[in-house]
Design an enzyme around this catalytic site. Structure first.
Site, mmCIF file in Angstrom:
data_model
loop_
_atom_site.group_PDB
_atom_site.id
_atom_site.type_symbol
_atom_site.label_atom_id
_atom_site.label_comp_id
_atom_site.label_asym_id
_atom_site.label_seq_id
_atom_site.Cartn_x
_atom_site.Cartn_y
_atom_site.Cartn_z
ATOM 1 N N SER A 51 0.785 -1.229 0.000
ATOM 2 C CA SER A 51 0.000 0.000 0.000
ATOM 3 C C SER A 51 0.818 1.280 0.000
ATOM 4 C CB SER A 51 -0.965 0.000 1.169
ATOM 5 O OG SER A 51 -0.283 0.300 2.350
ATOM 6 N N HIS A 91 -5.621 -4.333 -0.703
ATOM 7 C CA HIS A 91 -5.640 -3.135 -1.551
ATOM 8 C C HIS A 91 -6.008 -3.449 -2.996
ATOM 9 C CE1 HIS A 91 -4.331 -0.431 1.575
ATOM 10 N NE2 HIS A 91 -3.587 -1.431 1.996
ATOM 11 N N LYS A 149 -12.375 -1.113 2.102
ATOM 12 C CA LYS A 149 -11.658 -0.190 1.205
ATOM 13 C C LYS A 149 -12.440 -0.077 -0.114
ATOM 14 C CE LYS A 149 -7.329 -1.168 3.584
ATOM 15 N NZ LYS A 149 -7.131 -0.049 4.497
#
Ligand code: PMP
Length: 401
Positions: free
Chosen positions: A186, A214, A245
């Protein structure tokens, strides 16, 4: 004994080395993301550092699903999964996530952090003599899970196949092994050599545990992550993801064989003894996962925003790391300056970028981690790069070639 004095002494140390964490109090407006009200400066700002990468936290399908489940089932789940806390949304979501990754089963957790901590910790602790081979840049949730398991840990150099193989070679063939790594890292936005790591795992009889936090929702035809994009899902023992996310809500999961999921479900204390996600959360996530399985519009919009931002940064000669992912790290390389720039971007220009400092990144690698998304407008992108340009000039910062 004055315990508060002891706490304060530890906190003072954080203040001294500049690593004390302050919260920015931010009101995300439903329907107007990436705009938000910043309480610290008392006005609206544009947010550039959110992990709601695709704006799914305000998608109409997600909101409708949350409202419906709230009305039908109430606010909470009422218990642990085992004791009255399993609702049809939990079951449907686990089925959906298993299907997304082409795995037999999936298991939900209350966050991505917990899914790593519990799943990796349980596998490593309960498989007798297990050794975990862990990438040097793995997330804290994996590190803590491995530490908690008390299993032997070998750290291999980041994305370094030779170093990983060197460790594997040293371990007896009949020792259970887990290679734990991430797909998209990330902070630098780089991607692991997943296929080659799977080859090594096959050669040395290791399991593979891939954190796609991610990447899920973001890559692959159905948002199944980098493994899906590269057609490698069947080669991974465990795929782990977050629902907080790209999916825009909260929660975490693993997808794997039915036996492995049942093993973690049955032995993972952090799973067994914790109240499950509210049904409305599971329902919202389910709508989000289903939407991103059949729609690429958000991913396409996000890629366009990243390309535009890079083009504008290039034109302005602002230094950033060139990656193959959605993460655009703009390099400042100085902790104090990073904080000063962040402050000025906020107060003078209305752009909110949280500085990323040590210990999240090494000293001298301080940066802004930009995650432009499909809801950022071209005007907002232009305004951000203009602001960065102005500040780069005022502070006489080195420009990129
Ligand atoms: N793994 C990685 C690589 C992460 O970056 C994060 C969160 N920042 C997590 C796991 C934890 O996920 P969550 O935020 O859902 O707890």
């Amino acid at each position: 004994m004055n315990y508060d004095t002891m706490f304060q002494a530890a906190l003072d140390e954080l203040h001294r080395d500049g690593s004390y964490r302050y919260f920015a109090e931010l009101e995300r407006y439903s329907g107007r993301f990436p705009r938000a009200f910043h309480h610290g400066i008392g006005r609206d700002v544009t947010v550039w550092c959110s992990n709601d990468y695709l704006g799914m936290g305000q998608h109409p399908d997600v909101l409708a699903a949350v409202h419906k489940a709230l009305d039908e089932n109430g606010a909470g789940s009422g218990g642990t999964r085992n004791i009255s806390g399993t609702n049809h949304y939990h079951v449907a979501l686990e089925k959906e996530l298993a299907a997304l990754h082409g795995k037999e089963s999936a298991l939900l957790f209350n966050s991505g952090y917990l899914s790593n901590w519990v799943a990796l910790g349980t596998l490593a602790a309960r498989l007798k003599g297990c050794v975990v081979l862990s990438d040097a840049l793995n997330h804290a949730s994996m590190i803590e899970g491995i530490r908690h398991s008390r299993a032997e840990k070998r750290i291999f150099r980041h994305n370094d196949l030779d170093d990983l193989e060197r460790h594997l070679k040293e371990l007896p063939a009949d020792t259970p092994k887990i290679i734990a790594f991430e797909s998209v890292y990330s902070m630098d936005g780089d991607i692991a050599p997943i296929e080659e790591i799977c080859d090594l795992a096959d050669r040395y009889g290791a399991m593979t545990y891939l954190d796609e936090v991610h990447a899920v929702g973001m890559y692959g035809a159905q948002g199944g992550g980098i493994a899906q994009e590269r057609g490698l899902e069947h080669r991974l023992t465990v795929i782990e993801g977050t629902l907080g996310k790209a999916y825009g809500v909260v929660g975490g999961y693993i997808a794997a064989s039915t036996a492995l999921c049942d093993f973690v479900r049955s032995f993972g204390s952090g799973f067994i003894f914790s109240t499950s996600l509210p049904p409305m959360v599971a329902a919202g996530v389910l709508a989000s996962v289903r939407h991103l399985r059949q729609s690429s519009a958000e991913r396409d919009g996000q890629k366009k925003a990243v390309a535009l931002l890079r083009e504008r940064l290039d034109r302005a000669h602002i230094p950033y790391l060139k990656t193959d992912t959605h993460i655009v790290p703009v390099m400042v390389r100085d902790a104090t300056l990073c904080r000063t720039l962040s402050d000025e971007l906020l107060k003078r220009f209305g752009h909110y970028l949280q500085p990323i400092n040590y210990p999240t990144v090494p000293q001298g690698e301080e940066r802004f981690r930009l995650t432009p998304g499909p809801l950022h407008t071209e005007e907002e992108l232009d305004s951000l790069v203009e602001a960065l340009s102005t500040l780069w000039k005022e502070h006489q910062l080195p420009l990129a070639a």
